[in-house]
Enzyme design. Structure first.
Site, PDB file in Angstrom:
ATOM      1  N   VAL A   1     117.725  33.952   0.607  1.00 47.27           N
ATOM      2  CA  VAL A   1     117.971  32.524   0.839  1.00 47.27           C
ATOM      3  C   VAL A   1     119.294  32.119   0.196  1.00 47.27           C
ATOM      4  CG1 VAL A   1     115.497  32.004   0.989  1.00 47.27           C
ATOM      5  CG2 VAL A   1     116.665  31.741  -1.202  1.00 47.27           C
ATOM      6  N   CYS A   2     119.702  30.884   0.494  1.00 44.91           N
ATOM      7  CA  CYS A   2     120.959  30.307   0.038  1.00 44.91           C
ATOM      8  C   CYS A   2     121.157  30.550  -1.471  1.00 44.91           C
ATOM      9  CB  CYS A   2     120.936  28.815   0.320  1.00 44.91           C
ATOM     10  SG  CYS A   2     122.417  27.920  -0.133  1.00 44.91           S
ATOM     11  N   PRO A   3     122.322  30.911  -1.936  1.00 44.39           N
ATOM     12  CA  PRO A   3     123.581  31.025  -1.186  1.00 44.39           C
ATOM     13  C   PRO A   3     123.866  32.433  -0.680  1.00 44.39           C
ATOM     14  CG  PRO A   3     124.073  31.238  -3.511  1.00 44.39           C
ATOM     15  CD  PRO A   3     122.559  31.063  -3.397  1.00 44.39           C
TER      16      PRO A   3
ATOM     17  N   MET B   1     120.441  23.897  -1.379  1.00 47.87           N
ATOM     18  CA  MET B   1     119.044  24.222  -1.102  1.00 47.87           C
ATOM     19  C   MET B   1     118.204  24.285  -2.379  1.00 47.87           C
ATOM     20  SD  MET B   1     118.106  27.416   1.328  1.00 47.87           S
ATOM     21  CE  MET B   1     116.408  27.837   1.684  1.00 47.87           C
TER      22      MET B   1
ATOM     23  N   MET C   1     118.785  26.113  -5.058  1.00 46.68           N
ATOM     24  CA  MET C   1     118.722  27.432  -5.696  1.00 46.68           C
ATOM     25  C   MET C   1     119.707  27.512  -6.860  1.00 46.68           C
ATOM     26  SD  MET C   1     116.382  28.784  -3.870  1.00 46.68           S
ATOM     27  CE  MET C   1     116.423  30.426  -4.549  1.00 46.68           C
TER      28      MET C   1
END
Lengths: 81, 256
Positions: free
Chosen positions: A18-20, B218, B220
């Site tokens: 997942v991001c990034p 997102m 993260m």
């Protein structure tokens, strides 16, 4: 020959990322390729279906196709500038 | 935030402790290929609730089921690690924190380092007894779009954008400070020292007397920054999980 029928020179399976990281790994892979070569990216992270083409197009590469390869897995084809 | 970051010798010494559970956030195939002995696998996808382009926190019941299936209960000491510079482990630990968990740590180096130094590895999945987990949501850990809108002109709140400078330049939440998450990483560890973190934060006008809300695309890399702020001793830190993906797509939100 349709764009989706183009034979990629390299494949990158980013399922589970997942991001990034999908964008970072795609940019890293494209850097290693020769101009004109095509990279196929597989991702199961829906936001990456937008983020990867956006980021690579901004760098001048050509996004040939995006689409669902199998349920929940998306395929992006990129030609290096 | 004492003992939040643990090193490899600590993990080797304590990995068998009763009440301790190592959690590997890497992809399942990588986990099965070799992980720290005793670690269970929670792929990052299980820690996210994605609708369209936006990643939300998982609903409490779903997260509780994820933890229960890995033998994690409310009093377990959870030690997380990944091979993505802590971004996956931090998002998992942020979610634990949001749901009221108190005993948690993170391996302060990438898993690659553990592997590269030749420490013991285990393949396969350890058998762990199921447990029951009861989430106790701490709403003050989370910021929603409405929370951010409410605080846009509040001098008591500082917004921190953890994305790259290029992404920040292309559009950000008005008034946000640009603090790329990679700037918080030390050459050989996942974080600079708390003193260095405090100095970097002060340079950006991010001071502990203000509430801090961090965001990225997102949730993260902003989770990585969330834990940097907590380690630096900032008392009021929130993370906006839907981040700029949600904010940027909304035609009614202000952008700068």
């Amino acid at each position: 020959m349709t764009e989706t029928a183009v034979q990629p020179h390299k494949k990158l399976d980013l399922s589970g990322e997942v991001c990034p990281w999908p964008v970072i790994f795609t940019q890293k892979e494209v850097k290693k390729m020769a101009p004109g070569e095509v990279l196929e990216v597989l991702t199961d992270n829906l936001p990456s279906v937008t983020n990867i083409p956006d980021a690579l197009a901004k760098e001048g590469h050509q996004v040939l196709a995006t689409g669902e390869a199998s349920p929940g897995v998306y395929r992006i084809l990129i030609r290096k500038k | 935030m004492e003992n939040f970051l643990v090193d490899i010798p600590w993990v080797l010494q304590h990995r068998g402790d009763p009440g301790l559970r190592l959690v590997d956030l890497r992809r399942p195939a990588d986990y099965l290929g070799g992980h720290i002995p005793g670690a269970v696998n929670i792929p990052i996808g299980e820690v996210l609730h994605i609708t369209g382009q936006v990643a939300h926190v998982p609903p409490a019941e779903r997260f509780a089921a994820t933890l229960g299936a890995r033998g994690i209960s409310n009093d377990t000491h959870v030690v997380a690690y990944d091979d993505r510079y802590g971004t996956y482990a931090c998002r998992f630990l942020y979610t634990l924190d949001l749901y009221g968990h108190t005993r948690m740590s993170m391996l302060g180096v990438n898993f690659d380092r553990y592997q590269g130094e030749g420490h013991p590895l285990e393949t396969g999945t350890p058998a762990v007894p199921r447990s029951t987990y009861t989430p106790r949501t701490q709403a003050d850990r989370l910021a929603t779009k409405a929370d951010v809108l409410d605080r846009l002109k509040d001098p008591g709140t500082r917004l921190v954008d953890t994305r790259s400078p290029q992404e920040f330049m292309m559009g950000h939440i008005p008034g946000a400070a640009s603090l790329p998450w990679m700037s918080l990483i030390a050459p050989d560890r996942l974080y600079r020292s708390p003193e260095e973190l405090r100095a970097l934060l002060r340079e950006k006008g991010v001071t502990p007397d203000r509430e801090v809300i961090c965001y990225c695309n997102m949730g993260m890399t902003s989770s990585h920054t969330y834990w940097a702020l907590r380690q630096a001793g900032y008392p009021r830190v929130r993370m906006y999980p839907e981040s700029y993906t949600e904010w940027g797509m909304d035609p009614t939100t202000p952008k700068e």
